[in-house]
Write an enzyme that holds these catalytic residues in place. Structure first.
Site, mmCIF file in Angstrom:
data_model
loop_
_atom_site.group_PDB
_atom_site.id
_atom_site.type_symbol
_atom_site.label_atom_id
_atom_site.label_comp_id
_atom_site.label_asym_id
_atom_site.label_seq_id
_atom_site.Cartn_x
_atom_site.Cartn_y
_atom_site.Cartn_z
ATOM 1 N N GLU A 46 0.625 -1.125 -0.023
ATOM 2 C CA GLU A 46 0.082 -0.162 0.039
ATOM 3 C C GLU A 46 1.064 1.254 0.016
ATOM 4 O O GLU A 46 0.574 2.347 -0.777
ATOM 5 C CB GLU A 46 -0.953 0.121 1.114
ATOM 6 C CG GLU A 46 -1.989 -1.097 1.199
ATOM 7 C CD GLU A 46 -3.036 -0.782 -0.175
ATOM 8 O OE1 GLU A 46 -2.877 0.425 -0.807
ATOM 9 O OE2 GLU A 46 -3.495 -1.828 -0.595
ATOM 10 N N TYR A 129 -6.770 6.295 4.277
ATOM 11 C CA TYR A 129 -6.770 5.293 3.121
ATOM 12 C C TYR A 129 -5.985 3.898 3.570
ATOM 13 O O TYR A 129 -6.380 2.953 3.497
ATOM 14 C CB TYR A 129 -6.222 5.873 1.735
ATOM 15 C CG TYR A 129 -5.818 4.761 0.922
ATOM 16 C CD1 TYR A 129 -6.980 4.007 0.158
ATOM 17 C CD2 TYR A 129 -4.766 4.173 0.659
ATOM 18 C CE1 TYR A 129 -6.791 2.816 -0.671
ATOM 19 C CE2 TYR A 129 -4.212 2.921 -0.168
ATOM 20 C CZ TYR A 129 -5.617 2.420 -0.689
ATOM 21 O OH TYR A 129 -5.396 1.328 -1.416
ATOM 22 N N ASP A 147 -9.512 4.467 -3.024
ATOM 23 C CA ASP A 147 -8.427 5.101 -3.538
ATOM 24 C C ASP A 147 -8.787 5.468 -4.996
ATOM 25 O O ASP A 147 -10.031 5.729 -5.357
ATOM 26 C CB ASP A 147 -7.362 3.856 -4.075
ATOM 27 C CG ASP A 147 -7.776 2.966 -5.192
ATOM 28 O OD1 ASP A 147 -9.000 2.782 -5.428
ATOM 29 O OD2 ASP A 147 -6.780 2.343 -5.735
#
Length: 300
Positions: A46, A129, A147
């Site tokens: 990520e 996020y 995203d």
């Protein structure tokens, strides 16, 4: 129609099965999706995938996990080694943030990536996020994971807009939460599936509507695929920018075995004012450490 005024499908579950079934058939076999990746592998991916395509991330990710299969291993190294291993992925402050997160995981959580969303969010370098993505993809929890790809899918399929706003809005977050399946494991699958749909089918420039599992219910398509009428979308210029100069300066330091003299950095860019500005920025960001006698090195 904006995300604020968008009417949800009735019920939202009508979108879940087609997208999740499509994902089961078409999902890419990516290393961070395999069970052996674990929560640390998911977290590393990520950090790396932010503003960086999968094709560039894959080789760096594999090397990173081979060297640092656990957060404690990374935490034991100087932060400059994280910057070095980051290579040419771009936005190298992400490497420092990942190192800081690994250090906090080691010190606060016994070297295990925490399961709790609030504890994830409290880690340095982990924002809304990333915390939601790790909790969802690593631990199968129910979180809205927004995203760019997911935001684009929701903008088109539900809100009828070609593109989402430049920055994530409160309305988008409300919409994403309203679309979440109730069951945790299904919600986690939905998060991954909508992300993949945006990456492979509902792409920014040339969406493949004929291959989309929810094309028949897409509000944007039903409206005739109207062109974007909001603020201009930000471009991704690079050549000649300070970002390019910073990258060239960091490349010299990454390739060096020890500190390098000012002259070695001066050689990579002819314009002295921009070069000095880029170097000062790297120092201010903690990516470069100045030493005595005009020498520079990656941070220790």
């Amino acid at each position: 129609m904006s995300a604020t005024t968008a009417a949800l499908p009735s019920p939202p579950a009508l979108l879940h099965a087609p997208v999740i079934d499509w994902f089961a058939e078409h999902a890419r076999d990516l290393p961070w999706r395999r069970p052996e990746a674990g929560a640390w592998g998911v977290m590393v991916s990520e950090f790396m995938l932010q503003q960086t395509p999968v094709s560039r991330v894959l080789p760096v990710y594999e090397q990173w996990l081979a060297r640092w299969p656990h957060p404690a291993g990374l935490a034991a190294e100087p932060p400059g080694e994280a910057v070095r291993a980051w290579g040419r992925l771009g936005y190298p402050r992400r490497a420092l943030r990942l190192h800081a997160a690994a250090t906090a995981i080691t010190e606060r959580h016994g070297g295990e990536v925490p399961r709790d969303h609030a504890k994830l969010l409290a880690l340095p370098g982990v924002g809304e996020y990333t915390a939601a993505a790790v909790a969802s993809f690593a631990y199968g929890q129910r979180h809205a994971v927004l995203d760019t790809n997911v935001r684009r899918v929701f903008a088109r399929a539900v809100s009828g807009a070609q593109y989402p706003p430049n920055a994530t809005t409160a309305a988008e977050r409300r919409l994403a939460r309203a679309l979440l399946p109730e069951e945790e494991s299904v919600a986690a699958r939905w998060a991954a599936a909508t992300m993949e749909l945006g990456a492979l089918v509902c792409t920014a420039r040339t969406p493949s509507c004929a291959r989309c599992p929810i094309a028949a219910s897409c509000v944007w398509r039903a409206a005739g695929s109207p062109a974007h009428d909001g603020p201009p979308r930000r471009g991704q210029t690079y050549a000649g920018t300070d970002r390019q100069v910073r990258g060239k300066l960091l490349a010299v330091l990454r390739d060096a075995e020890g500190p390098v003299p000012q002259a070695a950095l001066d050689a990579v860019w002819d314009e002295p004012v921009q070069r000095a500005r880029a170097l000062d920025g790297l120092v201010a960001d903690g990516l470069v450490e100045p030493l005595d006698d005009g020498l520079y090195r990656l941070p220790h």
